[in-house]
Design a protein around this motif. Structure first.
Motif, PDB file in Angstrom:
ATOM      1  N   VAL A 174       0.835  -1.199   0.000  1.00 15.70           N
ATOM      2  CA  VAL A 174       0.000   0.000   0.000  1.00 15.70           C
ATOM      3  C   VAL A 174       0.876   1.258   0.000  1.00 15.70           C
ATOM      4  CG1 VAL A 174      -1.660   1.319   1.344  1.00 15.70           C
ATOM      5  CG2 VAL A 174      -1.959  -1.144   1.095  1.00 15.70           C
ATOM      6  N   LYS A 175       1.979   1.217   0.727  1.00 21.44           N
ATOM      7  CA  LYS A 175       2.885   2.366   0.725  1.00 21.44           C
ATOM      8  C   LYS A 175       3.443   2.631  -0.671  1.00 21.44           C
ATOM      9  CE  LYS A 175       4.551   2.616   5.485  1.00 21.44           C
ATOM     10  NZ  LYS A 175       5.758   2.669   6.335  1.00 21.44           N
ATOM     11  N   ASP A 176       3.737   1.566  -1.411  1.00 20.39           N
ATOM     12  CA  ASP A 176       4.237   1.747  -2.771  1.00 20.39           C
ATOM     13  C   ASP A 176       3.151   2.361  -3.659  1.00 20.39           C
ATOM     14  OD1 ASP A 176       6.534   1.131  -4.676  1.00 20.39           O
ATOM     15  OD2 ASP A 176       4.842   0.221  -5.723  1.00 20.39           O
ATOM     16  N   TRP A 177       1.924   1.903  -3.491  1.00 21.30           N
ATOM     17  CA  TRP A 177       0.803   2.532  -4.211  1.00 21.30           C
ATOM     18  C   TRP A 177       0.692   4.003  -3.811  1.00 21.30           C
ATOM     19  CZ3 TRP A 177      -3.334   4.886  -1.805  1.00 21.30           C
ATOM     20  CH2 TRP A 177      -4.350   5.345  -2.647  1.00 21.30           C
ATOM     21  N   ASN A 178       0.783   4.287  -2.540  1.00 23.97           N
ATOM     22  CA  ASN A 178       0.586   5.632  -2.011  1.00 23.97           C
ATOM     23  C   ASN A 178       1.615   6.631  -2.546  1.00 23.97           C
ATOM     24  OD1 ASN A 178      -0.530   7.609  -0.016  1.00 23.97           O
ATOM     25  ND2 ASN A 178       1.474   7.336   0.931  1.00 23.97           N
ATOM     26  N   ARG A 179       2.851   6.197  -2.692  1.00 26.37           N
ATOM     27  CA  ARG A 179       3.910   7.132  -3.102  1.00 26.37           C
ATOM     28  C   ARG A 179       3.724   7.632  -4.528  1.00 26.37           C
ATOM     29  NH1 ARG A 179       7.630   5.391  -6.532  1.00 26.37           N
ATOM     30  NH2 ARG A 179       7.699   3.166  -7.015  1.00 26.37           N
ATOM     31  N   ARG A 180       2.907   6.926  -5.329  1.00 22.98           N
ATOM     32  CA  ARG A 180       2.698   7.334  -6.713  1.00 22.98           C
ATOM     33  C   ARG A 180       1.439   8.168  -6.914  1.00 22.98           C
ATOM     34  NH1 ARG A 180       1.189   3.576  -9.385  1.00 22.98           N
ATOM     35  NH2 ARG A 180       0.975   1.896  -7.857  1.00 22.98           N
ATOM     36  N   GLN A 181       0.753   8.491  -5.831  1.00 21.11           N
ATOM     37  CA  GLN A 181      -0.492   9.233  -5.944  1.00 21.11           C
ATOM     38  C   GLN A 181      -0.252  10.744  -5.945  1.00 21.11           C
ATOM     39  OE1 GLN A 181      -3.187   7.226  -6.611  1.00 21.11           O
ATOM     40  NE2 GLN A 181      -1.482   5.769  -6.496  1.00 21.11           N
ATOM     41  N   ASP A 182      -1.163  11.486  -6.565  1.00 18.60           N
ATOM     42  CA  ASP A 182      -1.055  12.947  -6.566  1.00 18.60           C
ATOM     43  C   ASP A 182      -1.094  13.499  -5.146  1.00 18.60           C
ATOM     44  OD1 ASP A 182      -0.937  12.999  -9.329  1.00 18.60           O
ATOM     45  OD2 ASP A 182      -3.102  13.289  -9.582  1.00 18.60           O
ATOM     46  N   HIS A 189       0.022   7.378   8.890  1.00 17.37           N
ATOM     47  CA  HIS A 189      -1.405   7.253   8.603  1.00 17.37           C
ATOM     48  C   HIS A 189      -1.692   5.908   7.925  1.00 17.37           C
ATOM     49  CE1 HIS A 189      -5.152   9.730   7.151  1.00 17.37           C
ATOM     50  NE2 HIS A 189      -5.496   8.585   7.706  1.00 17.37           N
ATOM     51  N   VAL A 190      -0.855   5.548   6.960  1.00 19.23           N
ATOM     52  CA  VAL A 190      -1.007   4.255   6.279  1.00 19.23           C
ATOM     53  C   VAL A 190      -0.973   3.112   7.293  1.00 19.23           C
ATOM     54  CG1 VAL A 190       0.105   2.626   4.690  1.00 19.23           C
ATOM     55  CG2 VAL A 190      -0.044   5.044   4.083  1.00 19.23           C
ATOM     56  N   THR A 205      -3.662 -12.132   0.335  1.00 15.30           N
ATOM     57  CA  THR A 205      -3.046 -10.828   0.079  1.00 15.30           C
ATOM     58  C   THR A 205      -3.986  -9.886  -0.668  1.00 15.30           C
ATOM     59  OG1 THR A 205      -0.861 -11.846   0.002  1.00 15.30           O
ATOM     60  CG2 THR A 205      -1.074  -9.649  -0.956  1.00 15.30           C
ATOM     61  N   GLY A 206      -4.580 -10.358  -1.748  1.00 21.01           N
ATOM     62  CA  GLY A 206      -5.433  -9.493  -2.556  1.00 21.01           C
ATOM     63  C   GLY A 206      -6.611  -8.952  -1.778  1.00 21.01           C
ATOM     64  N   TYR A 207      -7.258  -9.791  -0.994  1.00 23.08           N
ATOM     65  CA  TYR A 207      -8.418  -9.329  -0.235  1.00 23.08           C
ATOM     66  C   TYR A 207      -7.993  -8.412   0.905  1.00 23.08           C
ATOM     67  CZ  TYR A 207     -13.245  -9.359   1.319  1.00 23.08           C
ATOM     68  OH  TYR A 207     -14.525  -8.979   1.649  1.00 23.08           O
ATOM     69  N   ALA A 208      -6.839  -8.675   1.520  1.00 21.32           N
ATOM     70  CA  ALA A 208      -6.330  -7.784   2.560  1.00 21.32           C
ATOM     71  C   ALA A 208      -6.023  -6.398   1.992  1.00 21.32           C
ATOM     72  CB  ALA A 208      -5.081  -8.391   3.201  1.00 21.32           C
ATOM     73  N   VAL A 209      -5.456  -6.356   0.788  1.00 22.54           N
ATOM     74  CA  VAL A 209      -5.211  -5.069   0.124  1.00 22.54           C
ATOM     75  C   VAL A 209      -6.532  -4.349  -0.114  1.00 22.54           C
ATOM     76  CG1 VAL A 209      -4.472  -4.001  -2.040  1.00 22.54           C
ATOM     77  CG2 VAL A 209      -3.018  -5.710  -0.937  1.00 22.54           C
ATOM     78  N   TYR A 210      -7.508  -5.066  -0.643  1.00 21.97           N
ATOM     79  CA  TYR A 210      -8.835  -4.474  -0.868  1.00 21.97           C
ATOM     80  C   TYR A 210      -9.407  -3.919   0.438  1.00 21.97           C
ATOM     81  CZ  TYR A 210     -13.919  -4.492  -0.842  1.00 21.97           C
ATOM     82  OH  TYR A 210     -15.231  -4.154  -0.622  1.00 21.97           O
ATOM     83  N   GLN A 211      -9.276  -4.670   1.528  1.00 21.42           N
ATOM     84  CA  GLN A 211      -9.839  -4.216   2.791  1.00 21.42           C
ATOM     85  C   GLN A 211      -9.091  -3.006   3.352  1.00 21.42           C
ATOM     86  OE1 GLN A 211     -10.154  -8.220   4.789  1.00 21.42           O
ATOM     87  NE2 GLN A 211     -12.248  -7.509   5.128  1.00 21.42           N
ATOM     88  N   TRP A 212      -7.787  -2.903   3.051  1.00 16.01           N
ATOM     89  CA  TRP A 212      -7.078  -1.678   3.454  1.00 16.01           C
ATOM     90  C   TRP A 212      -7.693  -0.467   2.747  1.00 16.01           C
ATOM     91  CZ3 TRP A 212      -4.860   2.592   1.552  1.00 16.01           C
ATOM     92  CH2 TRP A 212      -4.144   3.397   2.442  1.00 16.01           C
ATOM     93  N   PHE A 213      -7.909  -0.578   1.454  1.00 17.57           N
ATOM     94  CA  PHE A 213      -8.516   0.540   0.720  1.00 17.57           C
ATOM     95  C   PHE A 213      -9.923   0.835   1.244  1.00 17.57           C
ATOM     96  CE2 PHE A 213      -5.446  -0.703  -2.751  1.00 17.57           C
ATOM     97  CZ  PHE A 213      -4.719   0.478  -2.704  1.00 17.57           C
TER      98      PHE A 213
END
Length: 286
Positions: A174-182, A189-190, A205-213
């Motif tokens: 998620v941090k890697d996703w976050n660093r590329r956002q505007d 916070h993450v 993993t995939g469902y845990a990522v979804y639940q983080w979002f």
């Protein structure tokens, strides 16, 4: 390239993960900082903090945070955060970089990795003498922010022990996703969003990522943790923009996860969608 979603996530993690234990290096940098300052500031305590000692750092995108606990009466009392940071920058001398964009630290550049963000702090004690919290500067708002870095590190360690190694893996993804956002949200916070997640199968993993979002979507304008609103640094405009980014990633994540749910076996499409969420660090199908 990857033929299955599970292997794709393993490759993705390998691409972004900062491996190894860098605590010895962190302490070496800390000692160098203290020698640099010498007697120009009265430093009561110092310690590394942040994603490197918490083992949630990303390869190629991790700086080291060093907290310097300063004598309150000499260096902080009745002073604005901007003044304290400028005094710290002066004490660090030549080679000290600019004040970090978040207005909370002075960056020291090194020839070799990692650079160091030096964070001045005041400490506060309870009536029994134990440390209750620290306060660090926010020059952008000219305010002092309460923080409990040691408590947070313990909470992350406890969560990882209870939930398994995939807890930190998902946080890093998620941090890697976050660093590329505007509009990126703070690393702390993450991690707090992840701590707040309950009843999650972290091995999926995939469902845990979804639940983080999913959790993040309701945590960008208000997230109470350890006596404060973790989201307070975000203006309304930036919070709404971040919420829009999270909502888009949440919808894509659910769609990607669904491609291989139950009897479904569409790894090609799942990997394509996950790559649209995480970018080029996520492998292609094949």
């Amino acid at each position: 390239m990857a033929w299955t979603v599970a292997y794709a996530f393993d490759q993705f993690y390998s691409n972004i993960n900062l491996p190894g234990d860098h605590r010895t290096l962190a302490n070496t940098r800390k000692d160098w900082i203290l020698r640099r300052i010498g007697s120009s500031l009265d430093v009561l305590d110092s310690f590394p903090m942040g994603s490197i000692p918490r083992f949630t750092a990303l390869k190629g995108h991790a700086d080291l945070d060093i907290m310097l606990v300063l004598n309150y009466g000499k260096h902080i009392k009745d002073k604005k955060p901007s003044s304290v940071l400028l005094n710290l920058k002066s004490a660090l001398g030549s080679g000290a970089g600019s004040v970090r964009r978040n207005g909370q630290a002075v960056t020291m550049k090194f020839i070799s990795w990692p650079d160091v963000d030096v964070v001045p702090a005041a400490r506060y004690r309870k009536d029994n003498g134990k440390i209750s919290h620290y306060e660090i500067p926010d020059m952008n708002r000219e305010e002092w922010i309460e923080t409990k870095p040691n408590l947070h590190s313990r909470q992350m360690l406890d969560a990882s022990s209870a939930r398994g190694p995939n807890f930190r893996r998902v946080v890093k993804m998620v941090k890697d996703w976050n660093r590329r956002q505007d509009v990126s949200i703070q690393s702390y916070h993450v991690e707090v969003i992840a701590l707040k997640m309950q009843g999650v199968d972290w091995d999926d993993t995939g469902y845990a990522v979804y639940q983080w979002f999913q959790q993040a979507e309701t945590s960008l304008q208000w997230l109470w943790h350890e006596g404060k609103d973790v989201s307070e640094y975000l203006s309304l405009e930036r919070a709404l923009k971040a919420k829009s980014q999270v909502a888009d990633a949440k919808n894509k994540s659910l769609s990607a996860w669904y491609q291989t749910y139950g009897e479904r076996d569409n790894h090609r499409e799942a990997i394509r969608i996950w790559r649209s969420v995480f970018g080029n660090n996520f492998p292609t199908y094949g």
